[in-house]
Design an enzyme around this catalytic site. Structure first.
Site, mmCIF file in Angstrom:
data_model
loop_
_atom_site.group_PDB
_atom_site.id
_atom_site.type_symbol
_atom_site.label_atom_id
_atom_site.label_comp_id
_atom_site.label_asym_id
_atom_site.label_seq_id
_atom_site.Cartn_x
_atom_site.Cartn_y
_atom_site.Cartn_z
ATOM 1 N N ASN A 51 0.813 -1.214 0.000
ATOM 2 C CA ASN A 51 0.000 0.000 0.000
ATOM 3 C C ASN A 51 0.854 1.275 0.000
ATOM 4 O OD1 ASN A 51 -2.436 -1.460 0.133
ATOM 5 N ND2 ASN A 51 -2.309 -1.592 2.357
ATOM 6 N N HIS A 137 -14.481 -1.571 6.123
ATOM 7 C CA HIS A 137 -13.363 -2.231 6.800
ATOM 8 C C HIS A 137 -13.803 -2.812 8.148
ATOM 9 C CE1 HIS A 137 -9.354 -2.634 8.685
ATOM 10 N NE2 HIS A 137 -8.945 -2.786 7.433
ATOM 11 N N GLU A 183 -16.361 4.357 2.677
ATOM 12 C CA GLU A 183 -14.957 4.608 2.374
ATOM 13 C C GLU A 183 -14.865 5.349 1.044
ATOM 14 O OE1 GLU A 183 -12.528 1.079 2.677
ATOM 15 O OE2 GLU A 183 -13.828 0.209 4.207
ATOM 16 N N SER A 187 -10.600 -0.942 -0.146
ATOM 17 C CA SER A 187 -9.258 -1.509 -0.277
ATOM 18 C C SER A 187 -9.213 -2.837 -1.019
ATOM 19 C CB SER A 187 -8.633 -1.683 1.109
ATOM 20 O OG SER A 187 -9.410 -2.563 1.906
ATOM 21 N N ASP A 212 -13.891 6.838 5.582
ATOM 22 C CA ASP A 212 -12.538 6.314 5.746
ATOM 23 C C ASP A 212 -11.773 6.596 4.450
ATOM 24 O OD1 ASP A 212 -10.240 4.762 5.873
ATOM 25 O OD2 ASP A 212 -11.220 3.089 6.881
ATOM 26 N N HIS A 215 -7.120 4.715 1.978
ATOM 27 C CA HIS A 215 -6.472 4.322 0.726
ATOM 28 C C HIS A 215 -6.539 5.405 -0.349
ATOM 29 C CE1 HIS A 215 -5.638 0.095 1.727
ATOM 30 N NE2 HIS A 215 -6.679 0.235 2.531
ATOM 31 N N LYS A 243 0.172 4.179 4.411
ATOM 32 C CA LYS A 243 -0.066 3.842 3.004
ATOM 33 C C LYS A 243 0.659 4.868 2.131
ATOM 34 C CE LYS A 243 -4.173 1.306 4.289
ATOM 35 N NZ LYS A 243 -3.920 1.379 5.751
#
Length: 389
Positions: A51, A137, A183, A187, A212, A215, A243
């Site tokens: 990541n 997540h 998110e 991910s 979130d 990423h 990340k």
């Protein structure tokens, strides 16, 4: 004689199929974004699993910042932020991040998992209803459990379904606290919701919204600021430094009211040793680089789009998305493991993702495109995939 209290765990592990057992492997970083697996005779692999999207974890400025922090104050903070663990680098990073993200308040956490638990607990309690994207997540789900809130899940990125659930909930109670969790870049899918529409929907139904951005930060949005940047109605943003920032730790970004609530009431913040100062210093150096070169993420996205086009042309089904995460769906666990092993023989590392991380029957290889992958990696991957087929 009393039964062994560990017997239920033993039986549960005994029922776990071999294809779903997890193993720890150690890797030594090599040049050009590669990794060498631990063990005699292991060949170096091009890393398609990290990541570290922008390749900043090995950037000299991050290394120098971390080393300088160690030299001046040691490795660990030694206490929580509310005791004597706060350092000037923590305050500077929080202030700089708040300005960069256009938020009033930022608080640092040692991990993204911990930050997400704190975020949900700040927004929800046992009287609340949480509506969460089905693919959020695990840390957010643990946060819901810890809050005691009622949980309802809506199909992935299905805003029509969310609208219906919000409408039903608001019709049954005009006062109940509603919290929506999603998110900006999922991910394991590489997909994103329509965040402006999601935010508008939450405002329409007077719902709190937590996004979130772990990423997305550094890669998506203006200057890498994430897809929630500048959106009204997003009450809380969680992000990580492990990340695209190339460091470690996490943060929550919000307004003054929620920021003070977290400071005064969050056990996850109050009772944790502060983020290690060298990690905070490295994250601050990464933020400097992102501000100096705001097109780092956009250049990576251009390359990722070429990868998507090429993989689609080779008849690999891909989830629609715009980021550097490109999952290859292969279905069964054994097939995903077989493809992982095949790619390693071809000099490529991409790890099989299996249930419970993803739904049963959707095992995949999660390809991740990072900025420091050498030219020719895509061609090497396509040839390896063709030989496996």
């Amino acid at each position: 004689m009393a039964a062994d209290p560990l017997d239920p765990l033993r039986r549960s592990l005994g029922r776990l199929p071999n294809a779903r057992r997890r193993l720890l492997r150690a890797f030594q970083p090599t040049a050009a974004g590669g990794l060498r697996p631990e063990g005699a005779g292991a060949i170096p692999l091009l890393n398609l699993a990290s990541n570290d999207y922008l390749g900043l974890s090995s950037h000299p400025r991050l290394q120098e910042a971390a080393c300088a922090a160690i030299a001046s104050g040691g490795v660990g903070a030694g206490a929580s932020r509310l005791v004597c663990g706060s350092r000037p680098v923590h305050s500077e990073l929080e202030t700089r991040l708040a300005a960069w993200l256009g938020r009033e308040r930022v608080l640092l956490f040692p991990s993204g998992f911990q930050a997400n638990i704190a975020a949900v607990a700040a927004l929800a309690d046992r009287h609340s209803l949480v509506l969460a994207d089905r693919l959020i997540h695990h840390s957010l789900l643990v946060g819901v459990q810890a809050s005691g809130a009622q949980l309802r899940r809506f199909p992935h990125n299905d805003l029509a379904a969310l609208d219906r659930l919000l409408g039903e909930a608001r019709a049954s109670s005009a006062e109940r606290r509603l919290v929506v969790l999603s998110e900006s870049l999922f991910s394991m899918e590489g997909s994103s919701p329509d965040l402006p529409a999601l935010s508008a929907l939450c405002q329409q139904h007077s719902a709190l919204l937590l996004i979130d951005e772990a990423h997305a930060l550094g890669v998506l949005g203006p200057g890498g600021r994430g897809l929630a940047h500048g959106l009204e109605g997003v009450h809380l943003v969680s992000g990580t430094f492990g990340k695209a920032f190339g460091s470690g730790g996490a943060f929550l970004a919000t307004g003054d009211l929620l920021g003070d609530w977290l400071l005064q009431r969050s056990g996850a913040f109050r009772y944790s040793t502060a983020l290690a100062p060298p990690l905070a210093a490295a994250a601050l150096a990464a933020l400097d680089l992102l501000e100096e070169t705001p097109d780092l993420g956009s250049k990576l996205l251009e390359r990722a789009e070429r990868w998507r086009t090429s993989l689609a042309a080779a008849d690999w089904p891909l989830v629609a998305g715009q980021g550097p995460i490109l999952p290859l769906l292969v279905g069964e666990d054994d097939r995903a493991l077989d493809l992982q092993r095949h790619l390693e023989t071809e000099g490529l590392l991409s790890v099989a993702i299996r249930p419970p991380t993803v739904p049963a029957g959707t095992a995949r290889l999660r390809l991740v495109l990072c900025r420091d992958l050498p030219p020719g990696t895509l061609e090497q991957l396509l040839e390896a995939l063709a030989r496996w087929r």
